[in-house]
Design a protein around this motif. Structure first.
Motif, PDB file in Angstrom:
ATOM      1  N   ASP A  94       0.819  -1.203   0.019  1.00 41.76           N
ATOM      2  CA  ASP A  94       0.267  -0.083  -0.011  1.00 41.76           C
ATOM      3  C   ASP A  94       0.864   1.303  -0.013  1.00 41.76           C
ATOM      4  N   MET A  95       1.789   1.351   0.610  1.00 41.71           N
ATOM      5  CA  MET A  95       2.675   2.652   0.911  1.00 41.71           C
ATOM      6  C   MET A  95       3.560   2.682  -0.184  1.00 41.71           C
ATOM      7  N   GLN A  96       4.032   1.616  -1.156  1.00 39.51           N
ATOM      8  CA  GLN A  96       4.956   1.594  -2.201  1.00 39.51           C
ATOM      9  C   GLN A  96       3.808   2.183  -3.326  1.00 39.51           C
ATOM     10  N   ARG A  97       2.709   1.642  -3.238  1.00 40.78           N
ATOM     11  CA  ARG A  97       1.554   1.988  -4.354  1.00 40.78           C
ATOM     12  C   ARG A  97       1.306   3.706  -4.367  1.00 40.78           C
ATOM     13  N   GLY A  98       1.317   3.964  -2.895  1.00 44.81           N
ATOM     14  CA  GLY A  98       1.035   5.476  -2.766  1.00 44.81           C
ATOM     15  C   GLY A  98      -0.102   5.599  -2.273  1.00 44.81           C
ATOM     16  N   ILE A  99      -0.206   6.380  -1.174  1.00 44.89           N
ATOM     17  CA  ILE A  99      -1.544   6.940  -0.719  1.00 44.89           C
ATOM     18  C   ILE A  99      -1.535   8.173  -0.951  1.00 44.89           C
ATOM     19  N   VAL A 100      -2.967   8.616  -1.269  1.00 48.50           N
ATOM     20  CA  VAL A 100      -3.284   9.917  -1.940  1.00 48.50           C
ATOM     21  C   VAL A 100      -3.472  11.036  -0.669  1.00 48.50           C
ATOM     22  N   GLU A 101      -2.983  12.174  -1.292  1.00 46.53           N
ATOM     23  CA  GLU A 101      -3.165  13.286  -0.223  1.00 46.53           C
ATOM     24  C   GLU A 101      -4.767  13.361   0.462  1.00 46.53           C
ATOM     25  N   GLY A 102      -4.810  13.533   1.722  1.00 45.07           N
ATOM     26  CA  GLY A 102      -5.988  13.573   2.328  1.00 45.07           C
ATOM     27  C   GLY A 102      -6.582  12.401   2.784  1.00 45.07           C
ATOM     28  N   ASN A 103      -5.756  11.348   2.904  1.00 49.13           N
ATOM     29  CA  ASN A 103      -6.112  10.165   3.545  1.00 49.13           C
ATOM     30  C   ASN A 103      -5.278  10.005   4.794  1.00 49.13           C
ATOM     31  N   LYS A 125      10.732   1.621   1.153  1.00 48.67           N
ATOM     32  CA  LYS A 125      11.038   1.952  -0.449  1.00 48.67           C
ATOM     33  C   LYS A 125      10.029   3.150  -0.786  1.00 48.67           C
ATOM     34  N   VAL A 126       9.524   3.899   0.044  1.00 49.51           N
ATOM     35  CA  VAL A 126       8.745   4.844  -0.281  1.00 49.51           C
ATOM     36  C   VAL A 126       9.704   6.018  -0.818  1.00 49.51           C
ATOM     37  N   GLN A 127       9.323   6.612  -1.749  1.00 55.18           N
ATOM     38  CA  GLN A 127       9.934   7.778  -2.253  1.00 55.18           C
ATOM     39  C   GLN A 127       9.980   9.054  -1.384  1.00 55.18           C
ATOM     40  N   ALA A 128      10.925   9.772  -1.091  1.00 60.31           N
ATOM     41  CA  ALA A 128      10.825  10.981  -0.480  1.00 60.31           C
ATOM     42  C   ALA A 128      10.178  12.004  -1.138  1.00 60.31           C
ATOM     43  N   GLY A 129       9.327  12.427  -0.099  1.00 57.45           N
ATOM     44  CA  GLY A 129       8.225  13.538  -0.496  1.00 57.45           C
ATOM     45  C   GLY A 129       7.130  13.190  -1.177  1.00 57.45           C
ATOM     46  N   SER A 130       7.021  11.825  -1.350  1.00 54.48           N
ATOM     47  CA  SER A 130       5.940  11.146  -2.225  1.00 54.48           C
ATOM     48  C   SER A 130       4.481  11.173  -1.262  1.00 54.48           C
ATOM     49  N   LYS A 132       2.933  13.758   0.675  1.00 53.14           N
ATOM     50  CA  LYS A 132       2.728  14.957   1.368  1.00 53.14           C
ATOM     51  C   LYS A 132       1.378  14.922   1.370  1.00 53.14           C
ATOM     52  N   GLY A 133       0.775  15.438   2.694  1.00 46.63           N
ATOM     53  CA  GLY A 133      -0.570  15.640   2.854  1.00 46.63           C
ATOM     54  C   GLY A 133      -1.436  14.306   3.169  1.00 46.63           C
ATOM     55  N   VAL A 134      -0.695  13.249   3.664  1.00 50.19           N
ATOM     56  CA  VAL A 134      -1.021  12.237   4.113  1.00 50.19           C
ATOM     57  C   VAL A 134      -0.804  11.891   5.659  1.00 50.19           C
ATOM     58  N   LYS A 135      -1.918  11.890   6.588  1.00 53.78           N
ATOM     59  CA  LYS A 135      -1.896  11.890   7.719  1.00 53.78           C
ATOM     60  C   LYS A 135      -1.709  10.272   8.345  1.00 53.78           C
ATOM     61  N   VAL A 136      -0.418  10.249   9.062  1.00 51.88           N
ATOM     62  CA  VAL A 136      -0.201   8.906   9.699  1.00 51.88           C
ATOM     63  C   VAL A 136      -0.183   8.995  11.278  1.00 51.88           C
ATOM     64  N   LEU A 137      -1.001   7.913  11.654  1.00 51.03           N
ATOM     65  CA  LEU A 137      -1.216   7.974  13.234  1.00 51.03           C
ATOM     66  C   LEU A 137      -0.356   6.689  13.637  1.00 51.03           C
ATOM     67  N   PHE A 138       0.554   6.745  14.651  1.00 47.72           N
ATOM     68  CA  PHE A 138       0.800   5.504  15.217  1.00 47.72           C
ATOM     69  C   PHE A 138       0.500   5.454  16.711  1.00 47.72           C
ATOM     70  N   LEU A 139       0.019   4.590  17.110  1.00 45.05           N
ATOM     71  CA  LEU A 139      -0.350   4.382  18.487  1.00 45.05           C
ATOM     72  C   LEU A 139       0.676   3.306  19.159  1.00 45.05           C
ATOM     73  N   GLY A 156       7.400  12.839   3.868  1.00 42.82           N
ATOM     74  CA  GLY A 156       6.683  14.025   3.802  1.00 42.82           C
ATOM     75  C   GLY A 156       5.265  14.134   4.489  1.00 42.82           C
ATOM     76  N   VAL A 157       4.937  12.548   5.240  1.00 44.05           N
ATOM     77  CA  VAL A 157       3.774  12.480   5.629  1.00 44.05           C
ATOM     78  C   VAL A 157       3.774  13.699   7.022  1.00 44.05           C
ATOM     79  N   ASP A 158       2.307  13.682   7.257  1.00 43.11           N
ATOM     80  CA  ASP A 158       1.988  14.512   8.694  1.00 43.11           C
ATOM     81  C   ASP A 158       1.759  13.531   9.686  1.00 43.11           C
ATOM     82  N   TYR A 159       2.914  13.315  10.360  1.00 39.18           N
ATOM     83  CA  TYR A 159       3.012  12.184  11.358  1.00 39.18           C
ATOM     84  C   TYR A 159       2.543  12.714  12.844  1.00 39.18           C
TER      85      TYR A 159
END
Length: 165
Positions: A94-103, A125-130, A132-139, A156-159
């Motif tokens: 999923d991460m290599q395929r890419g997550i769209v901004e706003g997810n 293997k996720v490209q740098a800056g690819s 941006k605009g994706v929110k990632v939560l870690f509990l 570039g995620v919003d961590y």
């Protein structure tokens, strides 16, 4: 595996409804104070699934797409390594395929260190800056949160780290 699959399916089906409710709540002028969340003290998958869903629901601000939820059971679970390997493959793909901004992408587990390892491997293997605009939560635990933050920052995620107390 069936329980985890059911939890993921339930979350996927319930979150659009929760997002709609969140939008309706935002339109209301009075502010509702939510009780602080407390992580389950047991390794019960259903309790952890409910906890993860509630955390995601409370962090949907600015999210316009369907959230991705990744849950890893406790290390004492029979066939834990099998769960780990399958979830790592799914998350990495999923991460290599890419997550769209706003997810939003959320990771949670009673095994914080193992989930942190999985996240770090998923983003390798996720490209740098690819992302941006994706929110990632870690509990998880603070030490694991810092490891994850350092590893995924180049994407570039919003961590956002949420300590499981």
């Amino acid at each position: 595996m069936k329980t985890t699959t059911r939890l993921m399916l339930t979350a996927c089906l319930a979150l659009p409804l929760l997002a709609a409710c969140k939008k309706e709540e935002a339109a209301k002028p009075e502010a509702v104070v939510q009780a602080p969340l407390v992580a389950p003290t047991t390794n019960d998958e259903n309790a952890w699934g409910s906890y993860l869903q509630e955390v995601v629901k409370r962090n949907l601000d600015g999210v316009t797409g369907q959230p991705y939820l990744y849950f890893l059971p406790a290390e004492e679970t029979p066939d834990f390594q099998g769960y780990y390997d399958r979830l790592l493959e799914q998350s990495s793909t999923d991460m290599q395929r890419g997550i769209v901004e706003g997810n939003l992408v959320a990771y949670g587990s009673p095994s914080s260190a193992r989930m942190a390892d999985l996240m770090i491997a998923s983003f390798e293997k996720v490209q740098a800056g690819s992302m941006k605009g994706v929110k990632v939560l870690f509990l998880g635990k603070p030490a694991d949160g810092e490891r994850v933050k350092a590893a995924i920052a180049p994407t570039g995620v919003d961590y956002k780290f949420i300590e499981t107390k």
